[in-house]
Structure formats: C-alpha cells, structure tokens
Design a protein around this motif. Sequence first.
Motif, PDB file in Angstrom:
ATOM      1  N   MET A   1      35.967  37.237  36.479  1.00 37.62           N
ATOM      2  CA  MET A   1      36.152  38.323  37.447  1.00 37.62           C
ATOM      3  C   MET A   1      36.811  39.538  36.796  1.00 37.62           C
ATOM      4  N   ASN A   2      37.668  39.296  35.801  1.00 36.37           N
ATOM      5  CA  ASN A   2      38.237  40.432  35.070  1.00 36.37           C
ATOM      6  C   ASN A   2      37.150  41.157  34.278  1.00 36.37           C
ATOM      7  N   ALA A   3      36.199  40.405  33.755  1.00 35.97           N
ATOM      8  CA  ALA A   3      35.100  41.030  33.011  1.00 35.97           C
ATOM      9  C   ALA A   3      34.183  41.805  33.960  1.00 35.97           C
ATOM     10  N   ILE A   4      33.911  41.219  35.107  1.00 34.30           N
ATOM     11  CA  ILE A   4      33.019  41.885  36.064  1.00 34.30           C
ATOM     12  C   ILE A   4      33.649  43.181  36.579  1.00 34.30           C
TER      13      ILE A   4
ATOM     14  N   VAL B   1      45.411  34.077  40.651  1.00 27.26           N
ATOM     15  CA  VAL B   1      46.302  35.107  41.176  1.00 27.26           C
ATOM     16  C   VAL B   1      46.978  35.864  40.036  1.00 27.26           C
ATOM     17  N   ILE B   2      47.626  35.135  39.140  1.00 28.96           N
ATOM     18  CA  ILE B   2      48.444  35.813  38.132  1.00 28.96           C
ATOM     19  C   ILE B   2      47.564  36.564  37.129  1.00 28.96           C
ATOM     20  N   GLU B   3      46.431  35.982  36.758  1.00 34.48           N
ATOM     21  CA  GLU B   3      45.594  36.642  35.747  1.00 34.48           C
ATOM     22  C   GLU B   3      44.794  37.820  36.309  1.00 34.48           C
ATOM     23  N   ARG B   4      44.459  37.776  37.570  1.00 37.15           N
ATOM     24  CA  ARG B   4      43.844  38.972  38.174  1.00 37.15           C
ATOM     25  C   ARG B   4      44.907  40.060  38.335  1.00 37.15           C
ATOM     26  N   MET B   5      46.114  39.649  38.749  1.00 37.68           N
ATOM     27  CA  MET B   5      47.199  40.617  38.942  1.00 37.68           C
ATOM     28  C   MET B   5      47.548  41.314  37.634  1.00 37.68           C
ATOM     29  N   VAL B   6      47.679  40.533  36.583  1.00 39.02           N
ATOM     30  CA  VAL B   6      48.077  41.085  35.297  1.00 39.02           C
ATOM     31  C   VAL B   6      47.006  42.065  34.789  1.00 39.02           C
ATOM     32  N   GLU B   7      45.745  41.682  34.949  1.00 36.87           N
ATOM     33  CA  GLU B   7      44.657  42.540  34.477  1.00 36.87           C
ATOM     34  C   GLU B   7      44.656  43.864  35.249  1.00 36.87           C
ATOM     35  N   VAL B   8      44.807  43.748  36.556  1.00 37.02           N
ATOM     36  CA  VAL B   8      44.770  44.969  37.387  1.00 37.02           C
ATOM     37  C   VAL B   8      46.003  45.822  37.111  1.00 37.02           C
ATOM     38  N   ALA B   9      47.147  45.169  36.944  1.00 32.22           N
ATOM     39  CA  ALA B   9      48.369  45.917  36.632  1.00 32.22           C
ATOM     40  C   ALA B   9      48.190  46.690  35.332  1.00 32.22           C
TER      41      ALA B   9
END
Lengths: 788, 162, 152
Positions: A753-756, A381-389
């Motif tokens: 998922m951040n890379a994809i 949750v937090i690492e996808r959120m941070v990347e998208v933010a």
Amino acid sequence: MSGTGIGARVLRKEDFRFITGKGQFTDDVNRYGQAHAVFLRSPHAHAEILGIKLDAARAMPGVIDIFTGDDLAADKIGGLICGWMIHSKDGTPMKAGAHPALAQGKVRYVGDHVAVIIAETQAQARDAMERIVVDYKVLKPGVSMADAVKSGAPVLHEVAPDNTVYNWALGDEAATQAAFAKAAHVTKLDLVNNRLVPNPMEPRAAVGDWDSGQDAFTLYTTSQNPHVARLVLSAFIGIAPEHKLRVIAPDVGGGFGSKIFIYAEETVCVWAAKKIGRPVKWVADRTEAFLSDAHGRDHVTHAEMALDASGKILGLRVKTQANLGAYLSTFSSSVPTYLYAPLLSGQYDIPAIYVEVDGLYTNTAPVDAYRGAGRPEATFVIERMVEVAAREVKQDPAEFRRRNFVRQFPHQTPVIMCYDAGDYDAALTKALEMSDYKNIGARKAESAKKGLLRGIGFSAYIEACGIAPSAAVGSLGAGVGLWESAEVRVNPVGTVEILTGSHSHGQGHETTFAQLVSERLGISIDNVSIVHGDTDKVQMGMGTYGSRSGAVGMSAISKALDKIEAKAKKVAGFVLEASPDDIEFKDGKFSVRGTDKEIDFASVALQAYIAHKFNGQELEPGLKESAFWDPTNFTFPAGVHICELEIDPATGVTRIDRWTAVDDFGNVINPMIVEGQVHGGIAQGVGQALLEGAVYDSSGQLVTASYMDYSMPRAGDLPSYDVGMTQTACPSNPLGIKGCGEAGAIAAPPAVMNAITDAIGHEGIAMPATPLALWRAIQKTAPRAAAE
Amino acid sequence: MASVTLNVNGKSVTRGVDARTLLVEFLREHMRLTGTHVGCDTTQCGCCTVHVNGEAMKSCTLLAVAVDGATITTIEGLAKGQDLHPMQAAFREHHGLQCGFCTPGMIMSAVDMVRRKGTDLDDKTIREELEGNICRCTGYHNIVKAIHYGAEAMGKTGTAAE
Amino acid sequence: MAMTMTGEVALSASRETVWVKLNDPAVLKACIPGCETLDKTSDTGFSAVVKLKIGPVSATFKGSVELSDLDPPNGYRISGQGEGGVAGFAKGGATVRLLPPAEGNDGCILSYDVEANVGGKIAQLGARLIDGVAKKTADQFFNNFAEAVKAG
C-alpha cells in the motif's frame, strides 16, 4: 556433523509421501462402519428459530439420525469457549455470549449451525437436509461494525446489550496527550484492515469414533494443536475426560491460524459417534469453509502520530474497532488486544503510545487469529503512518525510519514489550542495496515513458513470536500456559524418536527438528523420526501457531537433548571406566578427555539398554528424557520488505515488479524452509493488499463464499521474491531462534500500500486495491507530482 | 446405479456407482486413491487434477459415468515404484511444496503443461498456465522453479515424450 | 442480498381485462417462470412451488404468494417468499400499476417496481449472477404475461 545439522539446506523428509499422493489427511481417514454428517446452516444472518420439523428428513433413505441443539443440551454438552479473558478499561470482564455447538433458539450469522444430519453416505445426508423445515423469525441484523454500535441496533447477545465485547485500552493516555501537545507536526490517517478468509487448501474435516468396550473416544481432526483440542473438548465442553479422548491431527493441509480453534463440527462428530454407535465423518466443502472457518483481521482504525520539527516521533494515538463476529472464537479476544497493541511501537523509539480497542459483535462469522494475528494489523497501522508522516514532512521514507529506529537493546516500549535483540539499521541498509533504491528515480522515469505509474513502498516490521512466557500471558488473561513439551526416545540401536507437542501442517518439522537432533547427537537425519499430532503418543503440547515451533518447540527438544547427553555421559563413563565429568561428547562420539578412549553414540545407547556395565543403584537403564520449555520472553523477528510495482492508470492493474525481503529471524535451522515460509507469507500479505476481501452484504449474506468471488492469489498475480537475511541471535532461547512463519504476511500489506500510494500520489485507496478500486482512486485525484 | 469401467494407473476396474458419482469420488472412495484431493467445489483450485486419456482434468466436476472407458492417471500412478517422475523429484528438490495438499494437482498440471508447452518453460508461461491451481503455502516462487527444472528434466530423461 | 428493478410493458388489452388476468391463478402460474404449482389458499393468497436455477445452484422454492393493496383496475402489490431448502431463501415483491395507454394507442401500460432478496447458498455461490437472473426472470414473467393478454 553429518551434513544434516543446523544451518544445512536439507531437502524435506516429509516430501516423498506428499509428492506420491501418500499423505494421510483427515479426509483420507476412513473408519470401519463410518457414517457421514452434514450440517444444516442458517441462511439468515440473525433469526429466532421458532421450530424445526425433522420428520420428513428422518424418513429419507439412509438417514441414521438427526440432532439439534436440544440434543446436545440434553446430554449436558457445553458450548464452545473463548480462552482469553480481556478486561475493559473500566475493569469489567469481557462480555462473552453463549456459543452452543448447535444453535439453541437463535442463529447469529449465515452459516451458523442449526442441525446435523447423519446418514450412510454424504449424498444421502445432503438429500435429507433438503427436507428439514426450519421456521425462522427473521431479525434485523447488525452486519457492519457501524451498524452494530448504532443506537437501537439489534442485540446479538443479551450479555452485551450494546454489542460491545470490551472497551480496552493500553498505554499512558496522559503522557501521549502531552507528547501531542508539543508536536510540531501531527499525521492523521484512517485505515481499514480488510476482512480475510484464511483458506488453507485442505478444508476442515473431522472423524469421530467411539469404542464401546473402553467407553473411549478418538477424534481425527484438522487441527494445529490436538492437545489443546482435547483439553477444551474434555475440560470445558465435556465430551469425555482426557484419558478417554484421543485426538489425532494427521497430515494437515495448511492452517494459518484457522485450525487452532475448537469448532462446532468436530465437537458434534465426536459426540455423535457415541450417540449412533458408529464413527461419524464430516468434511467441509469450500463454501462451508468460507462461511464457518474463523475469519481474520477486520479492523477500522484512526491513528495519529506526533512529530517534532526534525521528524522524530514523539507519540502515537490509535483508536481501533475490531470486528469479532457473532461469537467469541477460541482465542479471538486476544487478537485485537494483546497480540495487536503491544506491537504498535514497531521498530521505533516512541516515548508515548495510547491505544483504545473496542471489540464488537456483528452478525458475521467469528473472527480470530489468521497468520500474524494482530501483528499484521499493528504493522499496517505503524508502517502506513510512518510512510505518510515521512511524505508529509518531506523526508525520505527510509531515512525517516532510520532516524526513529530503536538502537539500544534491551528496549522497553511503552506498550508492554521489551525488545531483546535486533539491528534494524543493518536490515534496512541491506534491503536498500538489494532493491537498488538509489536508482528508483530512473526506474520511475522509465515507467512514466510507458505511461505507467511506478511506486516503491517500505515496511520495517517487527513481530512478537515464540508465543509465549506462560506467567506473562497468564497475567494478561490467557487461560493456558504457552510452553512446549518434548520427549527424546533413543532406541537401543541409536536411532531417535522425537515426540513433540508442536504440530506440522506445512512447516517441515519432520526435517528441521531432525536437523537439531542430527547436530546435537551427530547422527544422520535418516535415523531420526518426529512424532507429533497424536495425544496418545505425545503426552501434552500446545501446538503450532504464532511462529512458536522453532523458538519454543525446538527449545524443549534441545532441553531434553541436554538431559540425554548428561545421561549418556554417565553410561559412557561406566563403559569407558571414567568419571562422567571427564567424558566429552563431540561429533557423535564420547571420549575420555586427554585419552584416545572413545565410544560412539549408538554403542552408548545399546549399553544404556543392556545395562551390563552398571547396576540399578548406580544408574537407571534406558535412554529417554523429556522436557518442558517455557520461554522467558517473546522473540522479536524484524526486517525490512520493499515492494516496487507498476500500475497501469488506464486499467488500474498492478504488477509487482520486484520484492525485496530482508529478515532477521535469529539463527536459522534450514534456510530453504525459512525462505519458503517468507515466500508464502508475502503471498498472503500481497493477497490481502491487492486481491482478497470477505464481503457481507447489508442483509448479512456472505457474497464472497467461493473461489469464483473471493480472489485467491494465483501464480500470475505474484512476483518472484528476492530474500535476504541478517542475523542477531535471540537471547531468550537456547537455539537463538526468533521464528519466521508469519513475517511475510505481517510485512507485506503496508509495503504494497505504501508503494501504491507512492505511485498514485495520494492516500485515498484501501485494501484490497483491486484494479477497479485503483482505477477509481486514480481518477479521483491528480497525482501528487502533478499537483506540486 | 451405473456401471463404470476405467483404466486407472494401468489397472482396469469396473464398479457399480450412483450415477451422480464424481470422478474424484470414484477415485477416492471406491478405489481408495486418496492422493487426489478436493479443495473446492467450483473447479477453481486444481487439487483434484488427474490425467484423463493423457490430458489434465479436474476430477471434481467430471461425472465418473461421463468418462466411462477412459484411461486415468492419478498422482499415485506417476512414479515407477520408488523411481520418482522427474516432475515429482523437482518439486522435492526445489521445495515446491509445504503442506502438500495442493501438490498432487500441481504436479499433474505441471506434467500436462510440459506435454502442451514443451520442456523449455519460462516463468511467465508457467505462471500463466498455473491459473487453475491454487497454493496457499508457497507463494508459488518455488513451484515455478520446480516446474521449470522438472520440465527440463523431463526433456533430458525422455519422460516428456511418453 | 437485495436487488431492485423497474420496467414497463405495453399491453394490447384494456386495464379491466388485464386486471382480471392479473388475478387469475392459472394465468399467473403459466407466466411465472419455473412455477410448478400455484394454489389458491384464500381470496388473496396462494401457495406456490417454483423451480429456479441461479448459476450453479438449482432449487425448488416452496412458499406463499400474497396479493395486497388491491386497487382495481389500477394495480396491486404481489409479494412472495419461499424456502429453497439448502439453496437458501428468496423473498420479494412487485408493485404493479396499470396505466392508461399513451395518447392514440389502445390497451394499457403495465409498470412494475420489483425488489427481491435472496440468502443462503444462492447468495454465496450465485451472487454475481443474481442481478442477471432476477432481471431475466422478471422480463420473462412480464413478456409471458403480455403474450397471455394478447392471446386473450
């Protein structure tokens, strides 16, 4: 130092038996006169049992007996338990439905246990199972969480008429709302954390034995924590009192959480051994493992993050539905609550966080801890959120993270945890360097020339390990303390046996624990043996999970070694005719400070036992000490993983090109073993992101119940890993260890998922990002780069 | 019942077995050679890999009667006493195992890989050839390394030619 | 898990002739692939034993077959359910319609609309194969039936 102490890359002591085929796993245990059990499992996700006809099966060759839930109830054998009480935000206790080891009147998932058939051979038991006729009244199932909470949904347990185990919350709702009110930007994301099947390569197994002369039971079982199994089987299920029940977990072929729990099968085998007066053996086949091992993850989450104009995080709001399956497994209630929400602050200084979690019953296998247990879900949750933010506010994702890192320690988060030590900048800087981040643009261009999409993704994870301070977890609802015990037995010749409550099922304790002894006593690891996994040898212990064996288990050994050293100094004092206060112990030798008088460790051990140099009033003979270690805080391993990958847009196939891992595990006993733990964790995390997913169809059939349909990561699916470390010692235990067992599995999924999503240019892809899913996602939206 | 004669690790054995007995059951239950493991029931995981007449095969989907007369080598037959086979030694040297459950099958497959592909194995070949062996602990990194060096050692010691 | 399939076959006999055969246990038994017994238990009910192989799972299903919505000679609904022991269960049904032939042709057209549901080991091990097996089984049944009609 003998070269086998702390920090040495020592080859593993346990390997010889495994590479020569001499390991002793539970399925390798054969007791004289043993019979074989198989379990008849429900083919329906939800049904009432109107009747069971056993006569034809009983008449089959080799059948010894057949038991159902009625037989267990008649013997007053209790149901399986959930050992962590969670209270809903309105203060009501969680709604735990009864969980009989063999179904009583109702089955609630495909694979639920209906009857046990015991025969001379496994094949005969299976043949007889074919002849059992069960009259089911099939009920409508609630398979997905969405189905289970619909009004008018079928009810699994009467105690929970809305299929809700709890509505739990953590954090300050008002403060979080206030943070969002002043936000310059809000990032919103819907996330699914896919359901996984743990799949240790050794399927679960159990051999129950009963000694009629002693009226005592022995259970051989594939357990990560044999003492907890004995406690539960004795105190809650009522098989036998603890002094009449010995639980042995011999070599165990991987666990990853799934072998923490106390299951129906071992309960039935040990009980049935007395019923039939013979040992009873059960070994799961792989499909049974898929059906009945506790599954992992399975969250649906909506998260929102508030940022100020500079990209500083102001607040985080998370709403999660957690699938707990058809029954509450042993520790299931804690996983999406106290093992999840307290990690949502990540490595970041976030002033306000509010988390709500609904735990739900569905007609699927129970869900419980799987490698990381709650922390991978939080990190996702937090690492996808941070990347998208970072993408939304057009900042570099690495620098965005750096701007928000916690820098002062200790750091109290708004969600329970107090981080005691770390250096998140150092790990990020090292990872950026190792991954050659500055040239990513050129590499992307190279890939584009080949028609491939290259992406890079970060994951700056933190976990809470070294589980856990007993009083703290007790205040959060845990039914047990989470200390660890150790006993150090020094033999008269100076060799050492360590008895530990930790359990090794791949972690290499026989080597690392011996290294600690080698370091402390100055003897070779060849003179140390580690005894674990047998409740008759080791008095009590809490077992191995939550990356706790180093931080908690070895701390207990260290504490016992302190006592050994103190006692040995007294012995040395008598021998060397000096005060113990003047005795120094270094490199395996006791010497009188300021003199050349010395005696080695083995000689002191001998003197302790022959007891000629002191009398009984002055000192007890012998050299044996024990200790319990209760940690004062969780430990906080953290690090940065960077995944770089290429996707072929024509096929949706992903190839991970490079993997950089920089982890801070505190002090490291054996770097070779620690690196191995990181590798294995990453593989499981990559498996979750790209390949694995447990799928139930709408009728509740598990359609991924073999390796033909559940995609396990193979060697060809994975890259080699570039592993580095940074170190800040952990202040809450004597060895400065933080724990390393779960890091990779926690870090990896968001990195992938951040890379994809970096590669395809949008966020519309869920795990597992299979080639088909990715191909569709690529078709759906034009890449971000093209749109800009 | 069917009579099955096999040469297992250099010893000839004859047993009367149920005709449906699998080779892995013959080895584990009738000969108590428990180093060969069962990790699945669909011939995917490779934990049960043994050598049948010198070739790696998965013993969980072979009927014992179907290989009557064959020469079988299991993990227990690979070392010469205390002298480890170079592939076994390489798995230890390079930390190619953790829980040890898939390890016997991995080693038996690796030895066969060298027989088929030679002693100079690159990572890509090793990873492709490991398609039929699943490990859940190591993430394969160290297994690939172990097989690379194990193959090299087999070449140097002449084991590969045996 | 559930699956559905539809199809139609052209038959050489009239609807009335076909209707009789659709209600003849001996014809049905011969046409249902793997059917070992089909015994009449009532005017519209049968008990049946059917052997099926789906991927790695081979099972004998014991169960019942029921005819309903009888509308001679326009069609009926045939449904069945069976327990395959450890292999799991199968249940399903088909709405069968007999339609007049296309202009200028003899005989009639049989259309079917099948839904089937399986569970247990068949679903766990054979999931990917079930659609294929179900389609093949349905095709076989209606082809067999067409042959039986042709043979008179």
